[in-house]
Design a protein around this motif. Sequence first.
Motif, PDB file in Angstrom:
ATOM      1  N   THR A  88      46.416  18.713 -50.109  1.00 36.03           N
ATOM      2  CA  THR A  88      47.162  20.163 -50.028  1.00 36.03           C
ATOM      3  C   THR A  88      48.695  20.332 -48.543  1.00 36.03           C
ATOM      4  O   THR A  88      49.786  20.656 -48.561  1.00 36.03           O
ATOM      5  CB  THR A  88      46.786  21.164 -49.781  1.00 36.03           C
ATOM      6  OG1 THR A  88      45.569  20.841 -50.843  1.00 36.03           O
ATOM      7  CG2 THR A  88      47.450  22.339 -50.510  1.00 36.03           C
ATOM      8  N   PHE A  89      48.120  19.757 -47.808  1.00 32.92           N
ATOM      9  CA  PHE A  89      49.393  19.766 -46.593  1.00 32.92           C
ATOM     10  C   PHE A  89      50.682  18.742 -46.648  1.00 32.92           C
ATOM     11  O   PHE A  89      51.052  19.348 -46.584  1.00 32.92           O
ATOM     12  CB  PHE A  89      48.160  19.712 -45.205  1.00 32.92           C
ATOM     13  CG  PHE A  89      47.543  20.330 -45.189  1.00 32.92           C
ATOM     14  CD1 PHE A  89      47.423  20.863 -43.435  1.00 32.92           C
ATOM     15  CD2 PHE A  89      45.964  20.336 -45.052  1.00 32.92           C
ATOM     16  CE1 PHE A  89      47.119  21.347 -42.717  1.00 32.92           C
ATOM     17  CE2 PHE A  89      45.100  21.396 -44.118  1.00 32.92           C
ATOM     18  CZ  PHE A  89      45.786  22.494 -43.458  1.00 32.92           C
ATOM     19  N   VAL A  92      52.871  19.776 -49.461  1.00 32.12           N
ATOM     20  CA  VAL A  92      53.288  21.714 -48.844  1.00 32.12           C
ATOM     21  C   VAL A  92      54.363  20.840 -48.558  1.00 32.12           C
ATOM     22  O   VAL A  92      55.748  20.874 -48.222  1.00 32.12           O
ATOM     23  CB  VAL A  92      52.533  22.183 -47.239  1.00 32.12           C
ATOM     24  CG1 VAL A  92      53.674  22.850 -46.885  1.00 32.12           C
ATOM     25  CG2 VAL A  92      51.655  23.129 -48.323  1.00 32.12           C
ATOM     26  N   GLN A  96      58.098  21.297 -49.025  1.00 32.33           N
ATOM     27  CA  GLN A  96      59.220  21.357 -48.034  1.00 32.33           C
ATOM     28  C   GLN A  96      60.702  21.009 -48.182  1.00 32.33           C
ATOM     29  O   GLN A  96      61.788  21.889 -47.714  1.00 32.33           O
ATOM     30  CB  GLN A  96      59.100  22.008 -46.631  1.00 32.33           C
ATOM     31  CG  GLN A  96      57.893  23.360 -46.358  1.00 32.33           C
ATOM     32  CD  GLN A  96      57.279  22.546 -45.569  1.00 32.33           C
ATOM     33  OE1 GLN A  96      57.651  22.523 -44.188  1.00 32.33           O
ATOM     34  NE2 GLN A  96      56.275  24.347 -44.898  1.00 32.33           N
ATOM     35  N   VAL A 208      53.840  22.719 -40.896  1.00 32.60           N
ATOM     36  CA  VAL A 208      52.588  23.127 -41.491  1.00 32.60           C
ATOM     37  C   VAL A 208      51.580  24.100 -40.401  1.00 32.60           C
ATOM     38  O   VAL A 208      51.929  24.997 -39.315  1.00 32.60           O
ATOM     39  CB  VAL A 208      52.124  22.702 -41.414  1.00 32.60           C
ATOM     40  CG1 VAL A 208      50.995  23.731 -42.787  1.00 32.60           C
ATOM     41  CG2 VAL A 208      52.752  22.597 -43.749  1.00 32.60           C
ATOM     42  N   PHE A 271      45.187  28.351 -43.810  1.00 30.38           N
ATOM     43  CA  PHE A 271      46.503  27.441 -44.516  1.00 30.38           C
ATOM     44  C   PHE A 271      46.795  28.109 -46.166  1.00 30.38           C
ATOM     45  O   PHE A 271      47.881  28.271 -46.155  1.00 30.38           O
ATOM     46  CB  PHE A 271      46.390  26.155 -44.812  1.00 30.38           C
ATOM     47  CG  PHE A 271      46.723  25.058 -45.017  1.00 30.38           C
ATOM     48  CD1 PHE A 271      47.930  25.232 -45.543  1.00 30.38           C
ATOM     49  CD2 PHE A 271      46.099  24.666 -46.361  1.00 30.38           C
ATOM     50  CE1 PHE A 271      48.655  24.410 -46.104  1.00 30.38           C
ATOM     51  CE2 PHE A 271      47.319  24.119 -47.335  1.00 30.38           C
ATOM     52  CZ  PHE A 271      48.081  23.447 -46.973  1.00 30.38           C
ATOM     53  N   LEU A 272      45.563  28.089 -46.606  1.00 30.97           N
ATOM     54  CA  LEU A 272      46.430  28.512 -48.415  1.00 30.97           C
ATOM     55  C   LEU A 272      45.955  29.545 -48.533  1.00 30.97           C
ATOM     56  O   LEU A 272      47.452  30.486 -48.669  1.00 30.97           O
ATOM     57  CB  LEU A 272      44.306  28.244 -48.629  1.00 30.97           C
ATOM     58  CG  LEU A 272      43.917  27.344 -49.357  1.00 30.97           C
ATOM     59  CD1 LEU A 272      42.789  26.494 -49.548  1.00 30.97           C
ATOM     60  CD2 LEU A 272      45.067  26.054 -49.679  1.00 30.97           C
ATOM     61  N   GLU A 274      47.976  32.162 -46.270  1.00 30.30           N
ATOM     62  CA  GLU A 274      49.483  31.645 -45.878  1.00 30.30           C
ATOM     63  C   GLU A 274      50.542  31.234 -47.000  1.00 30.30           C
ATOM     64  O   GLU A 274      51.297  31.229 -47.512  1.00 30.30           O
ATOM     65  CB  GLU A 274      49.939  30.795 -44.604  1.00 30.30           C
ATOM     66  CG  GLU A 274      49.401  31.479 -43.531  1.00 30.30           C
ATOM     67  CD  GLU A 274      50.098  33.342 -42.851  1.00 30.30           C
ATOM     68  OE1 GLU A 274      50.985  32.749 -42.574  1.00 30.30           O
ATOM     69  OE2 GLU A 274      49.457  34.449 -42.920  1.00 30.30           O
ATOM     70  N   LEU A 275      49.770  29.851 -47.919  1.00 31.41           N
ATOM     71  CA  LEU A 275      50.499  29.047 -48.364  1.00 31.41           C
ATOM     72  C   LEU A 275      50.450  29.648 -50.219  1.00 31.41           C
ATOM     73  O   LEU A 275      51.751  30.279 -50.369  1.00 31.41           O
ATOM     74  CB  LEU A 275      49.636  27.932 -49.061  1.00 31.41           C
ATOM     75  CG  LEU A 275      50.182  26.754 -50.098  1.00 31.41           C
ATOM     76  CD1 LEU A 275      52.014  26.719 -49.152  1.00 31.41           C
ATOM     77  CD2 LEU A 275      49.113  26.687 -50.361  1.00 31.41           C
ATOM     78  N   LEU A 280      54.819  29.692 -46.421  1.00 29.31           N
ATOM     79  CA  LEU A 280      55.184  27.844 -46.366  1.00 29.31           C
ATOM     80  C   LEU A 280      55.711  27.487 -47.283  1.00 29.31           C
ATOM     81  O   LEU A 280      56.930  26.483 -46.614  1.00 29.31           O
ATOM     82  CB  LEU A 280      53.909  27.411 -46.172  1.00 29.31           C
ATOM     83  CG  LEU A 280      53.662  27.467 -45.053  1.00 29.31           C
ATOM     84  CD1 LEU A 280      51.704  26.718 -45.515  1.00 29.31           C
ATOM     85  CD2 LEU A 280      53.749  27.081 -43.637  1.00 29.31           C
ATOM     86  N   LEU A 281      56.473  27.969 -48.348  1.00 30.16           N
ATOM     87  CA  LEU A 281      57.782  27.405 -49.569  1.00 30.16           C
ATOM     88  C   LEU A 281      58.291  28.619 -50.203  1.00 30.16           C
ATOM     89  O   LEU A 281      58.169  29.840 -50.090  1.00 30.16           O
ATOM     90  CB  LEU A 281      56.352  26.597 -50.195  1.00 30.16           C
ATOM     91  CG  LEU A 281      56.063  25.161 -50.217  1.00 30.16           C
ATOM     92  CD1 LEU A 281      54.954  25.475 -51.309  1.00 30.16           C
ATOM     93  CD2 LEU A 281      56.651  24.269 -49.452  1.00 30.16           C
ATOM     94  N   LEU A 286      57.010  26.798 -54.720  1.00 27.14           N
ATOM     95  CA  LEU A 286      55.284  27.474 -55.152  1.00 27.14           C
ATOM     96  C   LEU A 286      55.055  27.752 -56.861  1.00 27.14           C
ATOM     97  O   LEU A 286      54.295  26.979 -56.674  1.00 27.14           O
ATOM     98  CB  LEU A 286      55.639  28.619 -54.225  1.00 27.14           C
ATOM     99  CG  LEU A 286      53.501  29.109 -54.033  1.00 27.14           C
ATOM    100  CD1 LEU A 286      53.231  28.765 -53.895  1.00 27.14           C
ATOM    101  CD2 LEU A 286      53.851  31.162 -53.238  1.00 27.14           C
TER     102      LEU A 286
END
Length: 367
Positions: A88-89, A92, A96, A208, A271-272, A274-275, A280-281, A286
Motif C-alpha cells: 500500500t505504501f 501510494v 503520487q 509518506v 497511515f490508512l 490519512e490515506l 496522501l493522494l 484515490l
Amino acid sequence: MTAAAAMALGVLTLTALAPPAAVAAGRPDTVQQGLNALVHSDGLPAALASVKDRAGRTRDYTAGVGDVATGSKVPVDGQVRIGSSTKTFTAVVVLQLVGEGKIDLDAMVDTYLPNLVRGDGIDGQHITVRQLLQHTSGLPDYEDLVGEDIRGHRYFEPRDILDIALQRKAVFAPGKGWSYSNTNYVVAGLIVQKVTGRPFAEEVDRRVIQRIGLRHTYFPAPGDMTIRERHPHGYARDTADAPLRDVTELDPSVGWTAGQMISTNSDVNRFLAELLAGRLLPQAQLAQMRTTVPIGDTGAGYGLGIMSRPLSCGGVYWGHGGDIDGYETRGGVTEDGRAANVAVTGVPVDGAGTGRVEKVVDTALCR
C-alpha cells in the motif's frame, strides 16, 4: 475459491486513552478474548492489536509473550515486520507520481524500464503500470523460490529478485486474469526509482512516512536485519507440530517494495486513515486506487495496492495484510473512521489460522 484468491487473503501480515464501552460496563472485551484465543488455541507466541473507534479513542491490546525464551511481556504497540502491507505504501508513492504527471497508469512498463521485463510469455511492452498495482499483469510470483535464502540471511538487489521471478512463465496474458504476485511490486518499485532518480526508501520516507508523522515506521536499510524499537520476537514453524524457530533477525530485502517495511499497529492505522481521508493522494488518484476487481468468490476486492473486505456487521473496510517470516498482520479502516490492526508472531501455518486473525479484526471493527 481459486488458489490465487486464497493466496491473496493469506497476505492480507499507546496506552488506552479511553476504555471501550464494553469494558467500562464490566463485560468481557471481545478483542482481548480474540487475542487470547489466538495465543492459547492457535499456539501463537504473541498477539497485539490497536483499535480506534468512531470517536477517535484508541486502545491497545497484547496477549502471550514477547520472547518465548525469557517469557518477557509483549511490548504494547511494538514494532513488527508488516510484510505485504508495504504494497500500500508503494502504491501510494506510484500514485503520487501519477498525480504529478511523472507516471501514467496506462503506460507500458517498457516506457520506464525498456527491455527489462522479458520472459516466457512475459513482455513489458504489453504490461501496464495499473496492471502491476492490481495484480492483473500475469507476472509470476517468486516467493516460494527464496525461502531458504531468507533463512540464510541473503541480501537481494531488486534486479536479483526480478531475475528469479522471470525464470517462470507468465500466469496469463496481461489483463486476462487476477493473480497475486510480489513481482508486480518489485517492478513498480524499480519504476519509482527510474522516474525519481532516488532510492525507493528515500521516496517513501519523504512522501509518506515524514509527511504524516509516522514515528515508528521505516524502510530498513540494506544489510539491516534488526528491528529498531521495542518488538515481540518473530517465530516460524514449518508445520503445525514443528518447533518454533526465532527468526526475528532476517534480511528483508527479498520483500523490497513488496514487503520490506517495519511499523506498528497504530502507525498502520494512522497511515490508512490519512490515506482514505485524502491527505496522501489527490481525489482522482484515490478513486483509482479504490477501484477494485473481485478476488475470486471471497467477497473481497483488490484495488491499486489496497483491498476492500466485507464486514459481518455490514459495509467494508480497506487495508492490506502482510506475512513475512516471523510475523503476520491484518487490519484496515472503515469509511466512518474506525480502524483496527492485529499482528501475531509465529505465523499461522494454514488459511484457517489466518482466518481467525482476520476474525479479530472484524470483531474490533464491528463491536
